[in-house]
Design an enzyme around this catalytic site. Structure first.
Site, PDB file in Angstrom:
ATOM      1  N   GLU A  86      42.924  76.960  49.576  1.00 15.44           N
ATOM      2  CA  GLU A  86      43.039  76.335  50.901  1.00 15.44           C
ATOM      3  C   GLU A  86      44.193  76.977  51.673  1.00 15.44           C
ATOM      4  O   GLU A  86      45.329  76.904  51.271  1.00 15.44           O
ATOM      5  CB  GLU A  86      43.303  74.839  50.739  1.00 15.44           C
ATOM      6  CG  GLU A  86      43.012  74.026  51.976  1.00 15.44           C
ATOM      7  CD  GLU A  86      44.087  74.112  53.027  1.00 15.44           C
ATOM      8  OE1 GLU A  86      43.738  74.407  54.181  1.00 15.44           O
ATOM      9  OE2 GLU A  86      45.256  73.899  52.715  1.00 15.44           O
TER      10      GLU A  86
ATOM     11  N   GLY B  41      52.901  89.272  38.948  1.00 17.43           N
ATOM     12  CA  GLY B  41      53.135  90.711  38.791  1.00 17.43           C
ATOM     13  C   GLY B  41      51.981  91.526  39.324  1.00 17.43           C
ATOM     14  O   GLY B  41      51.122  91.971  38.543  1.00 17.43           O
ATOM     15  N   TYR B  42      51.917  91.683  40.643  1.00 18.51           N
ATOM     16  CA  TYR B  42      50.864  92.499  41.258  1.00 18.51           C
ATOM     17  C   TYR B  42      51.447  93.827  41.762  1.00 18.51           C
ATOM     18  O   TYR B  42      51.035  94.893  41.347  1.00 18.51           O
ATOM     19  CB  TYR B  42      50.224  91.764  42.452  1.00 18.51           C
ATOM     20  CG  TYR B  42      49.440  90.508  42.126  1.00 18.51           C
ATOM     21  CD1 TYR B  42      49.080  90.179  40.824  1.00 18.51           C
ATOM     22  CD2 TYR B  42      49.025  89.650  43.152  1.00 18.51           C
ATOM     23  CE1 TYR B  42      48.343  89.025  40.542  1.00 18.51           C
ATOM     24  CE2 TYR B  42      48.286  88.499  42.879  1.00 18.51           C
ATOM     25  CZ  TYR B  42      47.951  88.183  41.579  1.00 18.51           C
ATOM     26  OH  TYR B  42      47.229  87.048  41.322  1.00 18.51           O
ATOM     27  N   SER B  43      52.425  93.752  42.704  1.00 18.88           N
ATOM     28  CA  SER B  43      52.913  94.963  43.388  1.00 18.88           C
ATOM     29  C   SER B  43      53.655  95.885  42.433  1.00 18.88           C
ATOM     30  O   SER B  43      54.303  95.436  41.487  1.00 18.88           O
ATOM     31  CB  SER B  43      53.863  94.586  44.524  1.00 18.88           C
ATOM     32  OG  SER B  43      53.255  93.669  45.377  1.00 18.88           O
TER      33      SER B  43
HETATM   34  C1  LIG Z   1      59.289  87.951  50.268  1.00 22.66           C
HETATM   35  C2  LIG Z   1      58.336  88.766  49.452  1.00 22.66           C
HETATM   36  C3  LIG Z   1      57.840  88.258  48.274  1.00 22.66           C
HETATM   37  C4  LIG Z   1      56.979  89.025  47.485  1.00 22.66           C
HETATM   38  N1  LIG Z   1      56.556  88.503  46.298  1.00 22.66           N
HETATM   39  C5  LIG Z   1      55.757  89.249  45.508  1.00 22.66           C
HETATM   40  C6  LIG Z   1      55.383  88.750  44.224  1.00 22.66           C
HETATM   41  O1  LIG Z   1      55.783  87.664  43.797  1.00 22.66           O
HETATM   42  N2  LIG Z   1      54.593  89.527  43.464  1.00 22.66           N
HETATM   43  C7  LIG Z   1      54.129  90.742  43.886  1.00 22.66           C
HETATM   44  O2  LIG Z   1      53.379  91.357  43.149  1.00 22.66           O
HETATM   45  N3  LIG Z   1      54.482  91.251  45.094  1.00 22.66           N
HETATM   46  C8  LIG Z   1      55.307  90.529  45.907  1.00 22.66           C
HETATM   47  N4  LIG Z   1      55.705  91.041  47.127  1.00 22.66           N
HETATM   48  C9  LIG Z   1      55.293  92.371  47.505  1.00 22.66           C
HETATM   49  C10 LIG Z   1      54.314  92.399  48.664  1.00 22.66           C
HETATM   50  O3  LIG Z   1      53.072  91.898  48.264  1.00 22.66           O
HETATM   51  C11 LIG Z   1      54.231  93.856  49.137  1.00 22.66           C
HETATM   52  O4  LIG Z   1      55.520  94.245  49.577  1.00 22.66           O
HETATM   53  C12 LIG Z   1      53.249  93.976  50.269  1.00 22.66           C
HETATM   54  O5  LIG Z   1      51.952  93.793  49.808  1.00 22.66           O
HETATM   55  C13 LIG Z   1      53.377  95.367  50.931  1.00 22.66           C
HETATM   56  O6  LIG Z   1      53.282  96.359  49.976  1.00 22.66           O
HETATM   57  P1  LIG Z   1      54.338  97.555  49.903  1.00 22.66           P
HETATM   58  O7  LIG Z   1      55.708  96.978  49.922  1.00 22.66           O
HETATM   59  O8  LIG Z   1      53.963  98.410  48.757  1.00 22.66           O
HETATM   60  O9  LIG Z   1      54.155  98.351  51.238  1.00 22.66           O
HETATM   61  P2  LIG Z   1      52.975  99.357  51.579  1.00 22.66           P
HETATM   62  O10 LIG Z   1      51.664  98.770  51.208  1.00 22.66           O
HETATM   63  O11 LIG Z   1      53.319 100.702  51.048  1.00 22.66           O
HETATM   64  O12 LIG Z   1      53.082  99.377  53.156  1.00 22.66           O
HETATM   65  C14 LIG Z   1      54.083 100.139  53.845  1.00 22.66           C
HETATM   66  C15 LIG Z   1      53.713 100.161  55.310  1.00 22.66           C
HETATM   67  O13 LIG Z   1      52.427 100.771  55.498  1.00 22.66           O
HETATM   68  C16 LIG Z   1      51.545  99.892  56.170  1.00 22.66           C
HETATM   69  N5  LIG Z   1      50.185 100.026  55.620  1.00 22.66           N
HETATM   70  C17 LIG Z   1      49.839 100.047  54.321  1.00 22.66           C
HETATM   71  N6  LIG Z   1      48.497 100.148  54.204  1.00 22.66           N
HETATM   72  C18 LIG Z   1      47.989 100.170  55.454  1.00 22.66           C
HETATM   73  C19 LIG Z   1      46.669 100.276  56.001  1.00 22.66           C
HETATM   74  N7  LIG Z   1      45.580 100.341  55.221  1.00 22.66           N
HETATM   75  N8  LIG Z   1      46.531 100.269  57.357  1.00 22.66           N
HETATM   76  C20 LIG Z   1      47.627 100.181  58.170  1.00 22.66           C
HETATM   77  N9  LIG Z   1      48.902 100.106  57.704  1.00 22.66           N
HETATM   78  C21 LIG Z   1      49.077 100.098  56.375  1.00 22.66           C
HETATM   79  C22 LIG Z   1      52.094  98.502  55.905  1.00 22.66           C
HETATM   80  O14 LIG Z   1      51.725  97.601  56.930  1.00 22.66           O
HETATM   81  C23 LIG Z   1      53.602  98.749  55.906  1.00 22.66           C
HETATM   82  O15 LIG Z   1      54.085  98.768  57.219  1.00 22.66           O
HETATM   83  C24 LIG Z   1      56.575  90.315  47.911  1.00 22.66           C
HETATM   84  C25 LIG Z   1      57.089  90.834  49.111  1.00 22.66           C
HETATM   85  C26 LIG Z   1      57.968  90.093  49.863  1.00 22.66           C
HETATM   86  C27 LIG Z   1      58.531  90.703  51.104  1.00 22.66           C
END
Ligand SMILES: Cc1cc2nc3c(=O)[nH]c(=O)nc-3n(C[C@H](O)[C@H](O)[C@H](O)COP(=O)(O)OP(=O)(O)OC[C@H]3O[C@@H](n4cnc5c(N)ncnc54)[C@H](O)[C@@H]3O)c2cc1C
Length: 387
Positions: free
Chosen positions: A240, A122-124
């Site tokens: 790793e 539970g991070y995002s």
């Molecule tokens: C298959 C899958 C499994 C997942 N499993 C988990 C899970 O188990 N637990 C969990 O907590 N999360 C999970 N996630 C979530 C995932 O970690 C996030 O979707 C991811 O980190 C992107 O965050 P966001 O969706 O909020 O998009 P955002 O961070 O809002 O990004 C939206 C867009 O903005 C761009 N962007 C954002 N910041 C920057 C920057 N600093 N510079 C340039 N561009 C930027 C991104 O590249 C993207 O194109 C999962 C996602 C997927 C697709």
């Protein structure tokens, strides 16, 4: 780097190969109980589950090189996973080993190693994923417990998990967002936890939204100190990740793609003879080879005691690009059949390329988006200024 293995490492590779030859029947002969009843007890007995963990906590105490060999051989043989809680093995366990109390280690590690307890992450949250330090899910300490309120999203396998490793905000300091983050371990059946599955466009639900309404979490289930959640997360995720084993998986996909190109017809001859198709396949193969060397570079750094390196971001970036390109080429080679739904007859390769084409956003975004990988490469490898 030195590409040769030491005699001990060669012997270990042979041991893994012999084990696989003896204990891994072809896929069609494995049966439904094979994973739980046959495979997992055997690999557990070999101490290959949690192979990198110290032996004192039930792991295998494998060296960095042995871990790489084990993963490579397992992927090459298309072996089943070494446990049913992927996240438990990947980061919950390592987090517990580094930051957990002895009581927590004894309580949680055996369940992960014995594939009895499944963990999710539970991070995002709805407004933050890449910028994880901006989380808002809140935990307020009241006596011997925290009360948690807030929401998580994209929680992979939340519907099938027993526990969640949860990042919460325990204080708000605008000058140091990281310092206000704490890590809690929460049972998914705790009162006030609600899971709402999300259906992706490929038709499956692999992740969910998770809501926390006045969920009580005992202090004893906090991992690390209050405000130490960021360090716990960084450490736990930094396992790793040389990515050498994924090269084997990509090479297998490429072989399938080549076979498809051989059986598909372009202009009256096999597509494999078509210059454009050949160029695409050759570029893929070259990229995969470059990933192998980059993975070896990351592995070398680890062997030299430098810890996980930012170079793994290069492979993550290549892998996602490759998977998108492979899915596209797979569909293209099938002609009209490329538009068939999976499950339709006759869909080539069991609908593998259709599945890949529909799930590429998940592959690309999960584990950090391409933009984030490019930022890491720019700042940490190329030493360019922070944007
Ligand atoms: C298959 C899958 C499994 C997942 N499993 C988990 C899970 O188990 N637990 C969990 O907590 N999360 C999970 N996630 C979530 C995932 O970690 C996030 O979707 C991811 O980190 C992107 O965050 P966001 O969706 O909020 O998009 P955002 O961070 O809002 O990004 C939206 C867009 O903005 C761009 N962007 C954002 N910041 C920057 C920057 N600093 N510079 C340039 N561009 C930027 C991104 O590249 C993207 O194109 C999962 C996602 C997927 C697709």
């Amino acid at each position: 780097m030195d590409f040769n293995l030491s005699p001990e490492e060669e012997a270990f590779r042979e041991e893994v190969r012999d084990f696989l030859a003896e204990n891994l029947p072809p896929k069609h002969e494995r049966g439904t109980d094979f994973l739980q009843k046959v495979w997992l007890p055997k690999v557990r007995e070999k101490r290959w589950v949690g192979f990198s963990w110290p032996r004192e906590v039930g792991g295998g105490g494998g060296s960095v090189m042995q871990q790489a060999i084990l993963k490579e051989e397992m992927t090459r043989a298309q072996a089943p996973p070494l446990g049913t809680s992927w996240m438990g093995l990947q980061w919950v366990g390592p987090g517990l080993i580094a930051y957990g109390t002895e009581e927590q280690q004894q309580r949680f590690l055996p369940g992960i190693l014995d594939s009895e307890v499944v963990w999710c992450t539970g991070y995002s949250e709805p407004h933050c994923g890449s910028d994880l330090a901006a989380i808002q899910c809140k935990a307020v300490r009241e006596g011997d417990s925290y009360t948690v309120n807030g929401q998580k999203i994209w929680t992979t396998l939340a519907m099938a998990s027993d526990w969640i490793i949860l990042l919460v905000r325990t204080s708000t300091d605008p000058d140091d967002k990281h310092a206000g983050i704490t890590c809690l371990l929460v049972p998914m059946d705790a009162e006030g936890v609600t899971v709402r599955p999300i259906k992706s466009m490929s038709g499956v639900s692999i992740f969910a939204e998770v809501f926390f309404d006045d969920v009580r979490v005992p202090i004893a289930d906090r991992l690390g100190r209050q405000g130490e959640g960021w360090q716990v997360t960084v450490m736990a995720l930094a396992n790793e990740r040389s990515g050498i084993s994924e090269v084997e998986g990509l090479l297998r996909s490429l072989d399938r793609l080549k076979a498809l190109a051989k059986s598909s017809v372009r202009g009256g001859r096999p597509a494999l003879e078509d210059p454009d198709t050949r160029r695409k396949l050759a570029r893929m193969e070259t990229t995969i080879e470059s990933m192998r060397f980059n993975g070896l570079r990351a592995l070398t750094r680890q062997l030299q005691g430098e810890g996980p390196s930012s170079e793994t971001s290069i492979n993550k970036l290549h892998r996602t690009t490759l998977e998108v390109e492979m899915g596209e080429l797979g569909l293209l080679l099938q002609g009209n059949a490329g538009g068939l739904m999976r499950g339709a007859e006759p869909v080539p390769d069991g609908g593998r390329w259709q599945r890949m084409a529909l799930s590429w956003p998940e592959l690309v975004i999960g584990g950090g988006t391409p933009n984030i990988q490019k930022n890491i490469i720019a700042e940490r490898i190329l030493a360019l200024p922070k944007d």
